[in-house]
Design a protein around this motif. Structure first.
Motif, PDB file in Angstrom:
ATOM      1  N   VAL A 157       0.944  -1.263  -0.161  1.00 65.68           N
ATOM      2  CA  VAL A 157      -0.042   0.002  -0.186  1.00 65.68           C
ATOM      3  C   VAL A 157       0.942   1.219  -0.072  1.00 65.68           C
ATOM      4  N   VAL A 158       0.557   1.957  -0.984  1.00 64.88           N
ATOM      5  CA  VAL A 158       1.579   3.433  -1.165  1.00 64.88           C
ATOM      6  C   VAL A 158       0.529   4.539  -1.027  1.00 64.88           C
ATOM      7  N   ASN A 159       0.952   5.317   0.322  1.00 61.26           N
ATOM      8  CA  ASN A 159       0.115   6.340   0.640  1.00 61.26           C
ATOM      9  C   ASN A 159       0.829   7.771   0.105  1.00 61.26           C
ATOM     10  N   LEU A 160       0.398   8.475  -1.025  1.00 61.50           N
ATOM     11  CA  LEU A 160       0.786   9.713  -1.250  1.00 61.50           C
ATOM     12  C   LEU A 160       0.683  10.677  -0.192  1.00 61.50           C
ATOM     13  N   THR A 161       1.888  11.189   0.110  1.00 61.89           N
ATOM     14  CA  THR A 161       1.921  12.255   1.269  1.00 61.89           C
ATOM     15  C   THR A 161       2.560  13.510   0.541  1.00 61.89           C
ATOM     16  N   SER A 162       3.208  14.348   1.478  1.00 64.24           N
ATOM     17  CA  SER A 162       3.740  15.638   1.014  1.00 64.24           C
ATOM     18  C   SER A 162       4.736  15.749   2.015  1.00 64.24           C
ATOM     19  N   SER A 163       5.842  16.686   1.481  1.00 66.94           N
ATOM     20  CA  SER A 163       6.757  17.237   2.657  1.00 66.94           C
ATOM     21  C   SER A 163       5.802  18.261   3.312  1.00 66.94           C
ATOM     22  N   GLY A 164       4.881  18.657   3.109  1.00 66.94           N
ATOM     23  CA  GLY A 164       3.988  19.356   3.705  1.00 66.94           C
ATOM     24  C   GLY A 164       3.374  18.957   4.934  1.00 66.94           C
ATOM     25  N   TYR A 165       3.762  17.594   5.065  1.00 63.35           N
ATOM     26  CA  TYR A 165       3.325  17.250   6.593  1.00 63.35           C
ATOM     27  C   TYR A 165       4.357  17.857   7.826  1.00 63.35           C
ATOM     28  N   THR A 215       4.092   2.112   2.552  1.00 58.06           N
ATOM     29  CA  THR A 215       4.972   3.206   2.471  1.00 58.06           C
ATOM     30  C   THR A 215       4.191   4.542   2.477  1.00 58.06           C
ATOM     31  N   ALA A 216       4.784   5.689   2.612  1.00 61.23           N
ATOM     32  CA  ALA A 216       4.415   6.790   2.511  1.00 61.23           C
ATOM     33  C   ALA A 216       5.318   7.579   1.198  1.00 61.23           C
ATOM     34  N   THR A 217       4.924   8.232   0.487  1.00 63.89           N
ATOM     35  CA  THR A 217       5.800   8.838  -0.299  1.00 63.89           C
ATOM     36  C   THR A 217       5.567  10.562  -0.549  1.00 63.89           C
ATOM     37  N   HIS A 218       6.483  11.142  -0.828  1.00 63.29           N
ATOM     38  CA  HIS A 218       6.377  12.622  -1.335  1.00 63.29           C
ATOM     39  C   HIS A 218       6.886  12.537  -2.658  1.00 63.29           C
ATOM     40  N   PRO A 219       5.977  12.741  -3.554  1.00 59.81           N
ATOM     41  CA  PRO A 219       6.133  12.903  -4.862  1.00 59.81           C
ATOM     42  C   PRO A 219       7.283  14.170  -5.405  1.00 59.81           C
ATOM     43  N   GLY A 220       7.109  15.238  -4.662  1.00 62.99           N
ATOM     44  CA  GLY A 220       7.717  16.316  -4.916  1.00 62.99           C
ATOM     45  C   GLY A 220       6.795  17.589  -5.645  1.00 62.99           C
ATOM     46  N   TYR A 221       7.275  18.489  -6.095  1.00 55.38           N
ATOM     47  CA  TYR A 221       6.633  19.712  -6.330  1.00 55.38           C
ATOM     48  C   TYR A 221       6.287  19.849  -7.856  1.00 55.38           C
ATOM     49  N   MET A 286      11.144  10.291  -0.282  1.00 54.73           N
ATOM     50  CA  MET A 286      10.948  11.348  -1.165  1.00 54.73           C
ATOM     51  C   MET A 286      12.403  11.523  -1.912  1.00 54.73           C
ATOM     52  N   ASN A 287      12.067  11.995  -3.129  1.00 50.02           N
ATOM     53  CA  ASN A 287      13.501  12.192  -4.236  1.00 50.02           C
ATOM     54  C   ASN A 287      13.942  10.689  -4.353  1.00 50.02           C
ATOM     55  N   SER A 288      13.125   9.646  -4.418  1.00 45.98           N
ATOM     56  CA  SER A 288      13.436   8.256  -4.775  1.00 45.98           C
ATOM     57  C   SER A 288      14.309   7.507  -3.785  1.00 45.98           C
ATOM     58  N   GLN A 289      14.299   7.978  -2.519  1.00 40.74           N
ATOM     59  CA  GLN A 289      14.944   7.517  -1.471  1.00 40.74           C
ATOM     60  C   GLN A 289      14.329   7.541   0.095  1.00 40.74           C
ATOM     61  N   ILE A 290      14.716   6.339   0.603  1.00 38.08           N
ATOM     62  CA  ILE A 290      13.986   6.556   1.917  1.00 38.08           C
ATOM     63  C   ILE A 290      14.633   7.588   2.927  1.00 38.08           C
ATOM     64  N   HIS A 291      13.884   8.155   3.420  1.00 37.26           N
ATOM     65  CA  HIS A 291      14.301   9.241   4.426  1.00 37.26           C
ATOM     66  C   HIS A 291      13.687   9.223   5.840  1.00 37.26           C
ATOM     67  N   GLU A 292      14.028   9.566   6.980  1.00 36.15           N
ATOM     68  CA  GLU A 292      13.390   9.556   8.165  1.00 36.15           C
ATOM     69  C   GLU A 292      12.433  10.430   8.313  1.00 36.15           C
ATOM     70  N   PRO A 293      11.091  10.246   8.556  1.00 36.16           N
ATOM     71  CA  PRO A 293      10.285  11.386   8.786  1.00 36.16           C
ATOM     72  C   PRO A 293      10.431  11.859  10.236  1.00 36.16           C
TER      73      PRO A 293
END
Length: 320
Positions: A157-165, A215-221, A286-293
């Motif tokens: 399950v892929v949840n589209l999120t945003s760096s806006g979180y 996962t949760a993904t930030h697509p970018g702007y 985000m930006n194709s890599q795993i990051h720690e939120p």
């Protein structure tokens, strides 16, 4: 496995992970054209999936996407299911239709959403509209589709999120903004996107033993979709002050400031297809890599509190 960065394109991701697409079933919400979801759908079509099902509110926005898929590969089964994610009766009807059309779901991509709705608005159930469309409707739909996800074995399950979180933690003490009295449009967006991240953590915790990860993904702007068509540059300029007020942290615009239409789908496609992602899930990409939120977006206690609140909002408990 290939390594991607912020410049990755949909085409590159599809080429790298084509074996993860062939013969599989993908469900995408909110893939009307133009949108990130529509770019995800047409990109997947180049990898010979068995079935692409789009669950969206407006049929005439999805019809061009289904036509594009047919032009790419006419052998792909395509299905449209109408759903209004802000109407829980509609979500329940749609879930039944989806399960009938796709008894096994390999990947569910929760892409539908809205952004920075200026006037305080609630859905049919009385829930603030951004939290409703971006998160609560997806919480209900995803849980109703668990039988098909479990049946597939190794589903994602892929949840589209945003760096806006990063604009705000989830507001457990005032999630509905005192009926609008404490509302502002960017805090509303940030809370909904924080919920998307927490959902990935809460869902994986509950479903990993059933073979389902999230996962949760930030697509970018990107400026080509309709998501922010009602906003001005001055509106975006309000974000730093609102985030500082909510979190005490300074907002930083990421690089690149804008991605092309084909780049905007790449991170979510990686989350859906990269064979290494499930063992690293739950994760935020985000930006194709795993990051720690931020800690508040992955905190297990927050994830559990949000799950319990969500069950109350949809009027149904989901225990696994």
């Amino acid at each position: 496995m290939p390594t991607f960065d912020e410049t990755a394109t949909s085409e590159q991701v599809i080429e790298a992970f084509a074996p993860q697409i062939k013969g599989r079933t993908f469900i995408i919400t909110g893939a009307g054209k133009p949108s990130i979801g529509s770019q995800i759908a047409t990109s997947l079509a180049r990898g010979s999936p068995a079935h692409i099902l789009i669950a969206s509110r407006t049929a005439n926005k999805v019809e061009p996407v289904l036509k594009d898929i047919a032009e790419i590969d006419s052998s792909i089964k395509t299905t449209f299911v109408q759903v209004d994610l802000t109407d829980h009766d509609s979500v329940r009807r749609a879930a039944k239709d989806i399960l009938a059309a796709a008894p096994k779901i390999d990947v569910l991509i929760n892409s539908a959403g809205n952004m920075a709705i200026k006037e305080y608005t609630t859905d049919k159930q009385g829930i603030e509209i951004q939290l409703s469309a971006n998160y609560v409707g997806h919480f209900l739909l995803t849980n109703l589709l668990v039988p098909a996800l479990q049946a597939a074995g190794g589903a994602r399950v892929v949840n589209l999120t945003s760096s806006g979180y990063m604009i705000t933690p989830f507001r457990f003490d005032d999630w509905n903004y005192s009926d609008g009295k404490t509302y502002d449009h960017w805090t509303g967006y940030g809370q909904a996107k924080t919920a998307n991240v927490l959902f990935a953590y809460g869902l994986t915790k509950r479903l990993e033993s059933l073979g389902v990860t999230s996962t949760a993904t930030h697509p970018g702007y990107n400026n080509d979709t309709q998501l922010g068509s009602h906003l001005t540059w001055d509106d975006y300029g309000e974000i730093p002050a609102i985030m500082k007020r909510n979190t005490g942290v300074d907002w930083e615009w990421e690089t690149p400031r804008s991605k092309t239409y084909t780049q905007i789908a790449a991170t979510s496609l990686i989350a859906a297809l990269d064979p290494e992602i499930p063992e690293k899930s739950p994760a935020y990409l985000m930006n194709s890599q795993i990051h720690e939120p931020a800690e508040y977006a992955k905190d297990p206690e927050n994830a559990d509190k949000l799950w319990e609140l969500s069950e109350k909002l949809v009027g149904q408990k989901f225990e696994y």
